[in-house]
Design an enzyme around this catalytic site. Structure first.
Site, PDB file in Angstrom:
ATOM      1  N   LYS A   1      38.526   6.685   1.378  1.00  0.00           N
ATOM      2  CA  LYS A   1      39.546   6.921   0.353  1.00  0.00           C
ATOM      3  C   LYS A   1      39.827   5.688  -0.495  1.00  0.00           C
ATOM      4  CE  LYS A   1      41.528  10.613   3.126  1.00  0.00           C
ATOM      5  NZ  LYS A   1      40.380  10.571   4.072  1.00  0.00           N
TER       6      LYS A   1
ATOM      7  N   LYS B   1      48.118   5.605   7.560  1.00  0.00           N
ATOM      8  CA  LYS B   1      46.915   6.319   7.131  1.00  0.00           C
ATOM      9  C   LYS B   1      47.128   7.726   6.593  1.00  0.00           C
ATOM     10  CE  LYS B   1      44.362   3.772  10.655  1.00  0.00           C
ATOM     11  NZ  LYS B   1      43.617   3.823  11.926  1.00  0.00           N
TER      12      LYS B   1
END
Length: 328
Positions: free
Chosen positions: A130, A88
């Site tokens: 994102k 991540k």
């Protein structure tokens, strides 16, 4: 009675902040028969076992979602899966791109294949803001993963397995949250580093995220991308909520970072509807029998869900109340 009552549930990457919150909620309130955790870090698993007093309903697998054979073993007789495992860190992805591809993309396909072959009923995969109009490699891998899970319903059309995706913004109180870091800095009299004074972010608590994920099992048909209707926060207000007297200084937006978060892109508006407490981005094709929810209200064509244009912004007082509620 919960859909999960009496069932076997598995969480990939289940020793993170959200994973531990999910474990607590599922054990306390959903009366599952078995809860399986598969993750790579033996220390975190050891700590997690102790946290839950070695609850006999818990099963622990050391394993990586890159390892399809290990997933086949872990998924045996599992009814429901929450896929939380991922790499991540935005900046780390730029230095190690193929590692992110192998975990976030290939690993996701392994989860899909293992779930279908094991006869899992439903899979909820966790996404990120994102992944919407990605500007960094991490976001691109998560967008790819999102599409894989949606398309997984085509592969599973003749089977019982169904897949959906849940996407939300920053989680207050999660590991790496800026709030406790800023609180420590403010207590030491240090200036708080702010990337850009104009920056805004979506904001959700751990409890809200957990509820949103588990509620998705109840309503999903398969093929949905679910996005919660949550408030935004101005980064400058967040700093004031931490400490009114603290000074701040701008450090500039990091590579691959956006000024404002986006969870639904304008190009997806034609497939997006509003349903209760969430937006639903419906699949392009629903050959497995997907139907538009009866209470769906289409959004305007060209609409996008961005943190700077949100209807609700948290005040400094509301943020402070959330800090207290979350124990921050």
């Amino acid at each position: 009675m919960s859909l999960l009552t009496g069932s076997s549930v598995l969480i990939t990457g289940g020793t993170g902040s959200l994973g531990k919150a999910l474990i607590k909620e599922i054990l306390d309130n959903h009366d599952v028969r078995r809860l399986v955790i598969i993750s790579r870090d033996e220390l975190k698993q050891h700590e997690c076992r102790a946290m839950f007093n070695n609850d006999p309903r818990l099963r622990w697998f050391i394993g990586d979602i890159r390892d399809r054979q290990r997933l086949d073993r872990a998924f045996h007789k599992v009814d429901y899966v929450i896929h939380a495992a991922a790499l991540k860190q935005v900046d780390t992805a730029e230095y190690n791109p193929f590692e992110y591809v192998q975990t976030n993309v290939q690993g996701s396909q392994n989860v899909i294949d293992a779930a279908i072959d094991a006869g899992v009923k439903k899979v909820v995969a966790l996404s990120t803001d994102k992944a919407s109009s990605p500007v960094n490699l991490y976001g691109a891998t998560k967008l790819c993963a999102d599409r894989l899970f949606i398309s997984g319903n085509h592969y599973a059309a003749a089977y019982d397995t169904r897949f959906c995706v849940v996407r939300y913004g920053n989680v207050m109180g999660s590991r790496g949250s800026i709030v406790p870091i800023w609180k420590r800095m403010a207590a030491e009299g240090k200036s708080l580093p702010v990337t850009d004074d104009r920056m805004t972010r979506f904001w959700i608590t751990l409890d809200q995220a957990v509820k949103f994920v588990l509620d998705s099992f109840e309503i999903m048909q398969g093929g949905e991308l679910y996005v919660p209707k949550i408030p935004s926060v101005r980064i400058t207000d967040l700093a004031k909520a931490v400490d009114d007297n603290a000074t701040t200084h701008e450090i500039g937006i990091r590579p691959g970072e956006k000024l404002h978060e986006e969870m639904i892109a304008a190009d997806d508006s034609r497939r997006t509807v509003s349903v209760g407490n969430r937006y639903v981005v419906m699949p392009h094709l629903g050959g497995w029998g997907y139907e538009t929810p009866a209470d769906a209200e289409p959004v305007k064509d060209g609409w996008s869900y961005q943190s700077d244009g949100n209807e609700k912004f948290l005040s400094i007082e509301e943020l402070r109340a959330m800090f207290v509620a979350e124990g921050l």
